[in-house]
Enzyme design. Structure first.
Site, PDB file in Angstrom:
ATOM      1  N   ASN A   1       0.887  -1.334  -0.036  1.00  0.00           N
ATOM      2  CA  ASN A   1       0.074   0.068  -0.002  1.00  0.00           C
ATOM      3  C   ASN A   1       1.075   1.284   0.043  1.00  0.00           C
ATOM      4  O   ASN A   1       1.483   1.579   0.935  1.00  0.00           O
ATOM      5  CB  ASN A   1      -0.882   0.130   1.214  1.00  0.00           C
ATOM      6  N   TRP A   2       1.009   1.897  -1.166  1.00  0.00           N
ATOM      7  CA  TRP A   2       1.816   2.919  -1.312  1.00  0.00           C
ATOM      8  C   TRP A   2       1.211   4.336  -0.454  1.00  0.00           C
ATOM      9  O   TRP A   2       1.773   5.382  -0.266  1.00  0.00           O
ATOM     10  CB  TRP A   2       2.017   3.317  -2.600  1.00  0.00           C
ATOM     11  N   LYS A   3      -0.011   4.167  -0.127  1.00  0.00           N
ATOM     12  CA  LYS A   3      -0.563   5.352   0.475  1.00  0.00           C
ATOM     13  C   LYS A   3      -0.340   6.573  -0.478  1.00  0.00           C
ATOM     14  O   LYS A   3      -0.366   6.544  -1.663  1.00  0.00           O
ATOM     15  CB  LYS A   3      -0.133   5.561   1.926  1.00  0.00           C
TER      16      LYS A   3
ATOM     17  N   GLU B   1      -5.047  -5.095  10.470  1.00  0.00           N
ATOM     18  CA  GLU B   1      -3.998  -4.019  10.915  1.00  0.00           C
ATOM     19  C   GLU B   1      -4.337  -3.061  12.074  1.00  0.00           C
ATOM     20  O   GLU B   1      -5.133  -2.370  11.999  1.00  0.00           O
ATOM     21  CB  GLU B   1      -3.997  -2.977   9.798  1.00  0.00           C
TER      22      GLU B   1
ATOM     23  N   HIS C   1      -9.574   1.324   5.023  1.00  0.00           N
ATOM     24  CA  HIS C   1      -8.350   1.171   5.789  1.00  0.00           C
ATOM     25  C   HIS C   1      -8.523   2.291   6.800  1.00  0.00           C
ATOM     26  O   HIS C   1      -9.224   3.309   6.769  1.00  0.00           O
ATOM     27  CB  HIS C   1      -7.185   1.865   4.743  1.00  0.00           C
TER      28      HIS C   1
ATOM     29  N   GLU D   1      -6.751   4.492   7.985  1.00  0.00           N
ATOM     30  CA  GLU D   1      -6.587   6.034   7.487  1.00  0.00           C
ATOM     31  C   GLU D   1      -7.882   6.738   7.021  1.00  0.00           C
ATOM     32  O   GLU D   1      -8.243   7.784   7.106  1.00  0.00           O
ATOM     33  CB  GLU D   1      -5.355   6.022   6.697  1.00  0.00           C
TER      34      GLU D   1
ATOM     35  N   GLY E   1       2.938  -1.282   4.092  1.00  0.00           N
ATOM     36  CA  GLY E   1       2.993   0.238   3.987  1.00  0.00           C
ATOM     37  C   GLY E   1       4.347   0.562   3.594  1.00  0.00           C
ATOM     38  O   GLY E   1       4.609   0.398   2.471  1.00  0.00           O
ATOM     39  N   GLY E   2       5.023   1.298   4.560  1.00  0.00           N
ATOM     40  CA  GLY E   2       6.211   1.869   4.172  1.00  0.00           C
ATOM     41  C   GLY E   2       7.310   0.999   3.571  1.00  0.00           C
ATOM     42  O   GLY E   2       7.991   1.627   2.506  1.00  0.00           O
TER      43      GLY E   2
ATOM     44  N   SER F   1       3.738  -2.367  10.255  1.00  0.00           N
ATOM     45  CA  SER F   1       5.090  -2.073  10.618  1.00  0.00           C
ATOM     46  C   SER F   1       5.758  -3.390  10.140  1.00  0.00           C
ATOM     47  O   SER F   1       6.574  -3.956  10.667  1.00  0.00           O
ATOM     48  CB  SER F   1       5.467  -1.811  11.869  1.00  0.00           C
TER      49      SER F   1
ATOM     50  N   GLY G   1       2.625   2.165  10.864  1.00  0.00           N
ATOM     51  CA  GLY G   1       3.741   3.173  10.811  1.00  0.00           C
ATOM     52  C   GLY G   1       4.449   3.536  11.971  1.00  0.00           C
ATOM     53  O   GLY G   1       5.141   4.611  12.011  1.00  0.00           O
TER      54      GLY G   1
END
Ligand code: 13P
Length: 244
Positions: free
Chosen positions: A11-13, A165, A95, A97, A225-226, A204, A171
């Protein structure tokens, strides 16, 4: 039904410009391990170009959200058919977010998942408890309610994926312990309408904890994610999924 492949989804967000497609091309140069499916969900502006960059590699492209309506006067929104038309096969829905930034409710997630199915997309439905809910001992109760209210009737292993999640793990560099992840995933497995629906862990996931996480029973992959932004890191996570 035969077992579904395990799934490594990135997920590049809200990260990624055209230059970042180089990371995806680098990732695509190595075929995924046997029994592992790889998906990258870039921002909407990159979906079509990402699909082009990954063509022929077997790696798939997904969206990060869609509108519940098929079309209409919804300035700034994207329909599931538009995602599909751009080359997406999956879409992340609900998600945390989006639930936090846009006040998205589980009822809206259900409507979006139905729209995704109507366009032939696989819906990746996200659930997870906050730190306060975990501290209060309410994790299982919270995720059970979110699952029940976010996943439409008719969800199958072919059209749906569930991503667990924990909000506080996203993150933050913190993850639940292996026993805690195992407990939630075993519990969720029993709540699924189709036990073959893949259960991803997200929050994470990094190259240095991927082996531990993928060895946990009932973990069918990860939503990353990251660490999905760099080919070297996401590639290491994909390799870990292949050997566990
Ligand atoms: P991080 O891997 O950056 O913690 O993000 C997880 C996530 O939210 C994936 O959807």
């Amino acid at each position: 039904m035969p077992d579904m492949p395990r799934l490594a989804a990135g997920n590049w967000k809200m990260h990624g410009l055209a230059a970042d497609l180089a990371e995806a091309r680098e990732l695509a140069a190595t075929p995924p391990p046997q029994g592992v499916e790889v998906l990258i969900c870039p921002p909407a502006t990159l979906i079509a170009r990402m699909a082009g960059a990954l063509a022929g590699s077997g790696l798939r492209v997904g969206g990060q959200d869609c509108h519940a309506a098929a079309k209409g006067a919804h300035t700034g929104d994207i329909s599931a058919a538009m995602l599909s038309d751009a080359g997406a096969t999956h879409v992340i829905l609900g998600h945390s977010e989006r639930r936090a930034d846009h006040g998205e409710s589980s009822a809206e997630v259900v409507a979006k998942a139905r729209a995704a199915w109507a366009a032939g997309l696989v819906a990746i439905v996200c659930i997870g408890e906050t730190e306060a809910e975990r501290a209060a001992g309410a994790t299982l109760e919270v995720v059970a309610a979110q699952l029940e209210h976010s996943l439409p009737r008719g969800a199958t292993a072919a059209n749906a994926v569930v991503a667990y999640e924990p909000v506080w793990a996203i993150g933050s560099g913190r993850t639940p312990g292996a026993r805690e992840i195992a407990q939630v995933h075993a519990f969720l497995r029993g709540q699924l309408p189709d036990r073959g629906i893949r259960l991803l862990y997200g929050g994470s996931v990094k190259p240095d904890n991927a082996d531990t996480i993928f060895a946990i029973p009932e973990v069918d992959g990860a939503l990353v994610g990251g660490a999905s932004l760099k080919a070297a890191d996401f590639g290491a996570i994909i390799a870990a999924l292949g050997r566990n």
